[in-house]
Scaffold this motif. Structure first.
Motif, PDB file in Angstrom:
ATOM      1  N   LEU A   1       0.745   4.278  -2.832  1.00 17.98           N
ATOM      2  CA  LEU A   1       0.813   5.528  -2.430  1.00 17.98           C
ATOM      3  C   LEU A   1       1.912   6.633  -3.197  1.00 17.98           C
ATOM      4  O   LEU A   1       1.722   7.359  -3.470  1.00 17.98           O
TER       5      LEU A   1
ATOM      6  N   LEU B   1      -5.952   0.275   0.873  1.00 15.62           N
ATOM      7  CA  LEU B   1      -5.655   1.813   0.416  1.00 15.62           C
ATOM      8  C   LEU B   1      -7.055   2.575   0.941  1.00 15.62           C
ATOM      9  O   LEU B   1      -7.156   3.445   1.251  1.00 15.62           O
TER      10      LEU B   1
ATOM     11  N   VAL C   1       0.813  -1.264  -0.126  1.00 19.90           N
ATOM     12  CA  VAL C   1      -0.163   0.139  -0.109  1.00 19.90           C
ATOM     13  C   VAL C   1       0.771   1.260  -0.031  1.00 19.90           C
ATOM     14  O   VAL C   1       0.640   2.034  -0.492  1.00 19.90           O
TER      15      VAL C   1
END
Lengths: 204, 250
Positions: free
Chosen positions: B199, B225, B195
């Motif tokens: 990002l 997310l 995750v």
């Protein structure tokens, strides 16, 4: 609002609760009521009371009616193999004005609007699917459901949602056409409307 | 004030009186504004389909000092996403986007980056509707970042060390990211390496490129997310978003 006597203020406040009525309009309506003869006011009050007492939902199509089932659902002259789905009772009146549709109706009393938090459970949808069965429709199988929701984002989303529910049942699902209003001019039509008009063109 | 002309994305409309609408839109020059479109519900309205939600328009309006509502004069369509809106599931996702823009953008405060990001996301969704979930995640992360609510994903908020070097990353109660050493007892929500990778990818890639990249990632990391952005949104708004995803009844 201290300048008016209490009953007048109360009446203005009540009018202001109606949709689309602001303070000035409410004030004008209240003073109109004060000016008209008492008999007219009684008639008005009687009409308000009667509409609340006598009007309810049709148990079959959800239309507003004073008799259950409504006059469309109980009429022997209507084509029971077709159901036209509309958002509001006044949309039904618009279809009925054409005098070319002779089938039945189903009134949703709204449209899907995720941004307002209006979902399928908030619409009068639950009794639509059972209506398609012959045993619930005087032995007649429904062959077509016409989705006549408004031609806007919410109406389109609602039509799409209902079509997804109905398609697996094998019933023919159609959507009213979108395009040019009669009497308009091509020059002033926006591209979305023109695109829909072209997509919904027919052979002559 | 005279006539103002700007590009705008229609976010939401309400019916007003017999034939009018109140329109909320994100403009390039003035941020989120609210305006009245007189006669816009009439059959031969000059606005046509220009005021349907998520349409990109060239908007003209009059603004009077001290008045919250502007008077909309014209909305010439630049890009319409009306065909996307015919999908009920798509509409619920776009409604979530619109609600977030309204909630996270202070009225009458222009933000060129937000405008460009929203336009790019809508364009990417129309090109690749199948990547809707990836693009919705991309949009949420960017909007939170541009609004100042996304925590720094590069460094630990306590010791300042790079989070790339940390064996595990946690989000504390204040929504800041901490490395393993600064999270005694591993308190808070843990973030997986995947995750964090998402990002980082969202920060450096365009929506279209992320849609392709994101599809390669696992469904679990996409859900993670979603959970992360939902926590930050809930903390920022102090409530859930009203726009709920539609679920098809069986």
């Amino acid at each position: 609002m201290l300048e008016y006597a209490e009953p007048v203020t109360k009446l203005i406040d009540e009018f202001k609760r109606l949709p689309g009525i602001g303070h000035k309009t409410a004030q004008r309506l209240a003073f109109h009521i004060l000016r008209v003869p008492e008999a007219d006011v009684e008639r008005f009050v009687g009409a308000l009371r009667e509409v609340k007492e006598r009007i309810g939902f049709c148990s079959i199509c959800n239309n507003l009616t004073d008799v259950d089932p409504c006059r469309f659902c109980s009429s022997a002259g209507r084509d029971r193999s077709m159901i036209c789905v509309v958002e509001e009772p006044y949309n039904l009146v618009a279809v009925e004005k054409t005098r070319s549709y002779k089938g039945l109706y189903h009134v949703l009393h709204g449209s899907l609007s995720p941004i307002r938090g209006i979902g399928p459970d908030d619409l009068h949808l639950a009794n639509l699917l059972p209506r398609l069965k012959p045993e619930n429709n005087e032995g007649i199988e429904v062959s077509e459901v016409i989705l006549a929701t408004n031609p806007n984002t919410e109406g389109e989303a609602t039509a799409n949602y209902i079509s997804r529910l109905l398609k697996p049942l094998g019933v023919r699902v159609t959507r009213i056409a979108m395009g040019m209003p009669v009497g308009s001019d091509l020059e002033y039509v926006d591209e979305v409307t023109m695109d829909k008009a072209l997509a919904n063109r027919h052979e002559i | 004030m005279g006539l103002i002309e700007t590009e705008a994305i229609i976010l939401r409309t309400y019916n007003l009186a017999e034939a009018d609408k109140i329109v909320i839109c994100l403009t390039r020059k003035a941020g989120v504004i609210r305006g009245v479109a007189r006669g816009s519900r009439r059959l031969k309205s000059r606005f046509g389909a220009g005021l349907e939600p998520f349409t990109l328009v060239a908007l003209s309006y009059h603004e009077k000092e001290g008045r919250e509502l502007v008077a909309l004069r014209q909305a010439e369509i630049i890009s319409s996403y009306f065909n996307l809106c015919s999908d009920a599931l798509m509409v619920s996702s776009l409604a979530r986007m619109a609600e977030m823009v309204i909630e996270f953008s202070p009225p009458h405060e222009p933000n060129e980056r937000v405008f460009r990001m929203v336009s790019a996301c809508l364009e990417a969704i129309s090109r690749s509707p199948a990547s809707l979930e990836e693009l919705l995640g991309y949009f949420e992360v960017w909007l939170l970042r541009l609004s100042g609510f996304l925590p720094d994903i590069t460094r630990c908020s306590v010791c300042g060390s790079s989070l790339r070097d940390s064996v595990a990353v946690f989000m504390d109660a204040e929504g800041r990211l901490r490395c393993r050493q600064c999270s005694p007892g591993a308190l808070g929500a843990s973030l997986s390496e995947e995750v964090l990778g998402r990002l980082r990818a969202i920060r450096r890639l365009s929506p279209d490129a992320y849609a392709l990249e994101g599809l390669k990632g696992s469904a679990e990391s996409r859900k993670e997310l979603d959970r992360l952005t939902s926590i930050i949104i809930r903390r920022a708004l102090e409530r859930e978003l009203r726009a709920k995803p539609l679920v098809l009844q069986s």
